[in-house]
Design a protein around this motif. Structure first.
Motif, PDB file in Angstrom:
ATOM      1  N   ASP A 150      39.030  42.121  46.167  1.00 16.58           N
ATOM      2  CA  ASP A 150      39.009  42.454  44.738  1.00 16.58           C
ATOM      3  C   ASP A 150      40.231  41.911  44.003  1.00 16.58           C
ATOM      4  OD1 ASP A 150      36.638  43.778  45.118  1.00 16.58           O
ATOM      5  OD2 ASP A 150      37.524  45.787  45.191  1.00 16.58           O
ATOM      6  N   ALA A 151      41.362  41.775  44.738  1.00 17.32           N
ATOM      7  CA  ALA A 151      42.586  41.252  44.118  1.00 17.32           C
ATOM      8  C   ALA A 151      42.567  39.734  43.981  1.00 17.32           C
ATOM      9  CB  ALA A 151      43.805  41.681  44.940  1.00 17.32           C
ATOM     10  N   GLU A 207      46.022  50.113  48.884  1.00 14.15           N
ATOM     11  CA  GLU A 207      46.841  49.942  47.682  1.00 14.15           C
ATOM     12  C   GLU A 207      48.151  49.242  48.005  1.00 14.15           C
ATOM     13  OE1 GLU A 207      49.382  52.931  44.760  1.00 14.15           O
ATOM     14  OE2 GLU A 207      47.557  53.676  45.714  1.00 14.15           O
ATOM     15  N   VAL A 251      48.041  45.260  48.980  1.00 18.13           N
ATOM     16  CA  VAL A 251      47.903  44.399  47.794  1.00 18.13           C
ATOM     17  C   VAL A 251      49.234  44.311  47.059  1.00 18.13           C
ATOM     18  CG1 VAL A 251      46.775  44.163  45.556  1.00 18.13           C
ATOM     19  CG2 VAL A 251      45.428  44.819  47.565  1.00 18.13           C
ATOM     20  N   LYS A 252      49.894  45.446  46.917  1.00 19.01           N
ATOM     21  CA  LYS A 252      51.192  45.481  46.236  1.00 19.01           C
ATOM     22  C   LYS A 252      52.224  44.649  46.970  1.00 19.01           C
ATOM     23  CE  LYS A 252      54.601  48.818  44.473  1.00 19.01           C
ATOM     24  NZ  LYS A 252      54.946  50.269  44.407  1.00 19.01           N
TER      25      LYS A 252
END
Length: 304
Positions: A21-22, A175, A178-179
């Protein structure tokens, strides 16, 4: 970024989806091979395998990576920015760890160096820890010894089981990975003091030792739900325990394992527990009231 994702169970699926999704390019997904399971011995595919196929991503399922020239050449030719690992199930050898430009990043479900190893979620609950979390770790050749890039904490409540904590940490790991690729933080070496190890679990680990305290048994039951489960024996029959309630944490009035009343209050090495859900042989897990309607349990009898 050009990535390869390596993971197998449900825990890893949100991270794979979050990376897609990123906007990252997933060149391939590595997962444990499908294996026969159930009475019909039909092939069982890992959740990550099925998720990758739903995105039309190539899935590779080698039995081993060490010395696997075909897979090493594939990864080398893929010109990867990073390999992302989440509960994959195989150790990455040195010649793979060094291939990606940004290395191999692991999503580990503990606050390292506490609970390195195979069962960090269960081990944190069983030990009575108040907090745990996710670490994004730069992998090296050691067992979860690499430098930490990012971490995040979550409380462990007295209602948490391994199942509820697993789901919370799985989402947190998605989460955080991705970060970490966006921020690319500076790695920080793990402290060696405070390192503990979370062993691989087996079914026999779920046997309840009634000489432990009520609090220790409660922690074990929550830690081993759903896997490997918890059990005891009564008159030679195996009884599975799904959940308990601490009635009194300190009192000691009978030998450990003694059934004290018709409400299934049990004496522990220290303290009293009440069994709230149980499973008799060949039946589903049920509330204590339903269990007692179909299974004779005499006051004064003793679980073993």
């Amino acid at each position: 970024m050009r990535l390869v994702f390596m993971g197998s169970p449900d825990f890893a699926v949100p991270a794979l989806k979050a990376l897609i999704d990123a906007g990252h390019e997933i060149i391939a997904v590595y997962s444990q091979p499908p294996r026969p399971a159930g009475r019909g011995k039909a092939l069982h595919y890992q959740p990550v395998h099925l998720a990758a196929e739903s995105y039309n991503i190539d899935v590779r399922t080698p039995l081993k990576l060490k010395g696997n020239k075909e897979e090493i050449e594939f990864l080398k030719d893929s010109k990867l920015d990073a390999i992302i690992v989440a509960a994959y199930g195989l150790i990455l050898p040195k010649d793979i760890l060094s291939l990606p430009q940004k290395g191999c990043l692991n999503i580990h479900a503990s606050l390292l160096p506490r609970w390195r190893g195979a069962s960090p979620i269960q081990s944190s609950i069983r030990a009575g820890d108040k907090k745990t979390g996710i670490c994004i770790m730069q992998m090296d050749e050691g067992l979860d010894t690499g430098d930490i890039l990012l971490k995040a904490e979550t409380d462990i409540t007295t209602a948490d089981t391994a199942s509820t904590l697993h789901d919370r940490l799985s989402a947190l790991g998605a989460e955080l990975i991705v970060k970490s690729l966006i921020e690319q933080p500076h790695p920080i070496a793990q402290a060696e003091n405070g390192a503990t190890y979370a062993p691989r679990l087996y079914r026999e680990d779920g046997r309840i030792d009634w000489s432990c305290t009520a609090q220790e048994i409660d922690c074990q039951i929550r830690a081993f739900t759903p896997w490997p489960g918890n059990f005891t024996t009564l008159n030679g029959q195996t009884i599975r325990i799904g959940s308990v309630e601490i009635i009194e944490p300190n009192q000691k009035i009978a030998p450990p394992g003694t059934i004290l009343d018709d409400a299934l209050t049990i004496a522990c090495g220290q303290g009293l527990l009440r069994l709230t859900t149980l499973q008799k042989p060949g039946r589903a897990m049920m509330d204590a009231d339903a269990f007692l309607r179909g299974f004779m349990v005499a006051k004064g009898a003793c679980f073993e």
